[in-house]
Design a protein around this motif. Structure first.
Motif, PDB file in Angstrom:
ATOM      1  N   LEU A   1      -2.491  -8.668   7.977  1.00 31.52           N
ATOM      2  CA  LEU A   1      -3.970  -8.452   7.464  1.00 31.52           C
ATOM      3  C   LEU A   1      -4.994  -9.221   8.382  1.00 31.52           C
ATOM      4  O   LEU A   1      -5.739  -8.487   9.121  1.00 31.52           O
ATOM      5  N   ALA A   2      -4.798 -10.342   8.902  1.00 26.54           N
ATOM      6  CA  ALA A   2      -5.504 -11.205   9.660  1.00 26.54           C
ATOM      7  C   ALA A   2      -5.737 -10.535  11.246  1.00 26.54           C
ATOM      8  O   ALA A   2      -6.357 -10.715  11.932  1.00 26.54           O
ATOM      9  N   GLY A   3      -4.620  -9.758  11.510  1.00 30.64           N
ATOM     10  CA  GLY A   3      -4.321  -9.111  12.760  1.00 30.64           C
ATOM     11  C   GLY A   3      -5.376  -7.849  12.996  1.00 30.64           C
ATOM     12  O   GLY A   3      -5.226  -7.301  13.957  1.00 30.64           O
ATOM     13  N   LEU A   4      -5.758  -7.292  11.714  1.00 31.55           N
ATOM     14  CA  LEU A   4      -6.855  -6.004  11.734  1.00 31.55           C
ATOM     15  C   LEU A   4      -8.111  -6.809  12.083  1.00 31.55           C
ATOM     16  O   LEU A   4      -8.283  -7.976  11.896  1.00 31.55           O
ATOM     17  N   PRO A   5      -9.017  -6.114  12.201  1.00 34.77           N
ATOM     18  CA  PRO A   5     -10.474  -6.460  12.609  1.00 34.77           C
ATOM     19  C   PRO A   5     -10.895  -7.471  11.669  1.00 34.77           C
ATOM     20  O   PRO A   5     -10.815  -7.136  10.430  1.00 34.77           O
ATOM     21  N   VAL A   6     -11.303  -8.356  11.838  1.00 36.65           N
ATOM     22  CA  VAL A   6     -11.814  -9.526  10.749  1.00 36.65           C
ATOM     23  C   VAL A   6     -13.337  -9.412  10.536  1.00 36.65           C
ATOM     24  O   VAL A   6     -13.964  -9.174  11.246  1.00 36.65           O
TER      25      VAL A   6
ATOM     26  N   PHE B   1       0.534  -1.064  -0.017  1.00 37.58           N
ATOM     27  CA  PHE B   1       0.047  -0.037   0.089  1.00 37.58           C
ATOM     28  C   PHE B   1       0.944   1.140  -0.090  1.00 37.58           C
ATOM     29  O   PHE B   1       1.679   1.578   0.975  1.00 37.58           O
ATOM     30  N   THR B   2       0.747   1.851  -1.137  1.00 39.64           N
ATOM     31  CA  THR B   2       1.612   3.094  -1.278  1.00 39.64           C
ATOM     32  C   THR B   2       0.910   4.433  -0.948  1.00 39.64           C
ATOM     33  O   THR B   2      -0.141   4.800  -1.507  1.00 39.64           O
ATOM     34  N   LEU B   3       1.382   5.165   0.087  1.00 38.19           N
ATOM     35  CA  LEU B   3       0.922   6.276   0.537  1.00 38.19           C
ATOM     36  C   LEU B   3       1.924   7.506   0.396  1.00 38.19           C
ATOM     37  O   LEU B   3       2.946   7.086  -0.212  1.00 38.19           O
ATOM     38  N   PRO B   4       1.288   8.761   0.390  1.00 36.92           N
ATOM     39  CA  PRO B   4       2.378   9.855   0.099  1.00 36.92           C
ATOM     40  C   PRO B   4       3.690   9.887   1.103  1.00 36.92           C
ATOM     41  O   PRO B   4       4.522  10.150   0.206  1.00 36.92           O
TER      42      PRO B   4
ATOM     43  N   ASP C   1     -11.981  -0.330   7.734  1.00 36.66           N
ATOM     44  CA  ASP C   1     -10.965  -0.827   8.750  1.00 36.66           C
ATOM     45  C   ASP C   1      -9.496  -0.650   8.423  1.00 36.66           C
ATOM     46  O   ASP C   1      -8.556   0.132   9.072  1.00 36.66           O
ATOM     47  N   LEU C   2      -9.338  -1.029   7.254  1.00 35.02           N
ATOM     48  CA  LEU C   2      -7.980  -0.773   6.525  1.00 35.02           C
ATOM     49  C   LEU C   2      -7.416   0.376   6.256  1.00 35.02           C
ATOM     50  O   LEU C   2      -6.613   0.766   6.867  1.00 35.02           O
ATOM     51  N   LEU C   3      -8.564   1.265   5.877  1.00 37.61           N
ATOM     52  CA  LEU C   3      -8.072   2.714   5.488  1.00 37.61           C
ATOM     53  C   LEU C   3      -8.084   3.331   6.761  1.00 37.61           C
ATOM     54  O   LEU C   3      -7.222   4.480   6.996  1.00 37.61           O
ATOM     55  N   ALA C   4      -8.843   3.218   7.913  1.00 35.91           N
ATOM     56  CA  ALA C   4      -8.750   3.621   9.136  1.00 35.91           C
ATOM     57  C   ALA C   4      -7.249   3.314   9.987  1.00 35.91           C
ATOM     58  O   ALA C   4      -6.679   4.185  10.208  1.00 35.91           O
TER      59      ALA C   4
ATOM     60  N   THR D   1      -8.552   9.020   4.941  1.00 39.02           N
ATOM     61  CA  THR D   1      -9.972   9.611   5.107  1.00 39.02           C
ATOM     62  C   THR D   1     -10.438  10.108   3.841  1.00 39.02           C
ATOM     63  O   THR D   1     -11.546  10.123   3.603  1.00 39.02           O
ATOM     64  N   ASP D   2      -9.559  10.336   2.846  1.00 45.89           N
ATOM     65  CA  ASP D   2     -10.214  10.964   1.648  1.00 45.89           C
ATOM     66  C   ASP D   2      -9.072  10.631   0.586  1.00 45.89           C
ATOM     67  O   ASP D   2      -8.052  10.322   0.740  1.00 45.89           O
ATOM     68  N   GLY D   3      -9.637  10.823  -0.577  1.00 43.04           N
ATOM     69  CA  GLY D   3      -8.721  10.716  -1.953  1.00 43.04           C
ATOM     70  C   GLY D   3      -9.367   9.637  -2.951  1.00 43.04           C
ATOM     71  O   GLY D   3     -10.376   9.105  -2.594  1.00 43.04           O
ATOM     72  N   GLN D   4      -8.370   9.277  -3.682  1.00 43.44           N
ATOM     73  CA  GLN D   4      -8.676   8.218  -4.387  1.00 43.44           C
ATOM     74  C   GLN D   4      -7.766   7.242  -4.688  1.00 43.44           C
ATOM     75  O   GLN D   4      -6.593   7.410  -4.231  1.00 43.44           O
ATOM     76  N   LEU D   5      -8.089   5.783  -4.475  1.00 41.19           N
ATOM     77  CA  LEU D   5      -7.462   4.704  -4.285  1.00 41.19           C
ATOM     78  C   LEU D   5      -7.308   3.995  -5.789  1.00 41.19           C
ATOM     79  O   LEU D   5      -7.854   4.054  -6.554  1.00 41.19           O
TER      80      LEU D   5
END
Length: 153
Positions: free
Chosen positions: A41-46, A27-30, A69-72, A77-81
């Motif tokens: 991934l499994a460690g995040l809310p399932v 996942f590339t962020l600015p 949940d992944l985005l949080a 919070t906004d933008g284009q994926l």
């Protein structure tokens, strides 16, 4: 002959599930790049649901992490994926379009990790049977499989 051998090797690898520690999603962020293996991934809310799809036979049980949940988790919070598959197929989705009752980034289908051959390692799926809103051309076109990369634009 060599091309046939390479193709055969690729097809056999496409049928294998990812090994422990293999990166499933980048996942590339600015300001950074986040990498996720199955355990991360499994460690995040399932999230899990059962639904039919237009690409499979019968009911399917998906397990993964809700996109909200992944985005949080990433602070998005906004933008284009931009979502990109292993074969470089790419789509764009507004972050604001994801809902708490909507899409999950599935890493398991019917209790097993997904291989490239079975639409894995990740598949963005919606609970299609839960609402007519999830049975539209837009939602179907957003249901990208063999997903391995995302970038915030």
């Amino acid at each position: 002959m060599q091309a046939v051998a390479v193709l055969g090797l690729w097809l056999s690898l496409a049928a294998l599930p990812a090994r422990a520690g293999d990166i499933l999603l980048t996942f590339t962020l600015p300001d950074r790049i986040e990498s996720f293996d199955h355990d991360a991934l499994a460690g995040l809310p399932v999230a899990e649901f059962e639904t039919s799809t237009i690409w499979t036979e019968g009911m399917q049980r998906f397990r993964g992490v809700r996109m909200v949940d992944l985005l949080a988790h990433l602070g998005v919070t906004d933008g284009q994926l931009q979502l990109t598959a292993a074969n470089d197929y790419s789509i764009e989705i507004d972050v604001e379009s994801f809902r708490p009752d909507g899409a999950i980034l599935a890493y398991e289908r019917n209790g097993a990790p997904m291989t490239l051959r079975s639409k894995g390692p990740l598949w963005l799926v919606y609970p299609y049977d839960s609402s007519p809103e999830f049975r539209s051309e837009v939602i179907y076109s957003n249901s990208i499989w063999q997903l391995d990369r995302m970038a915030l634009k």
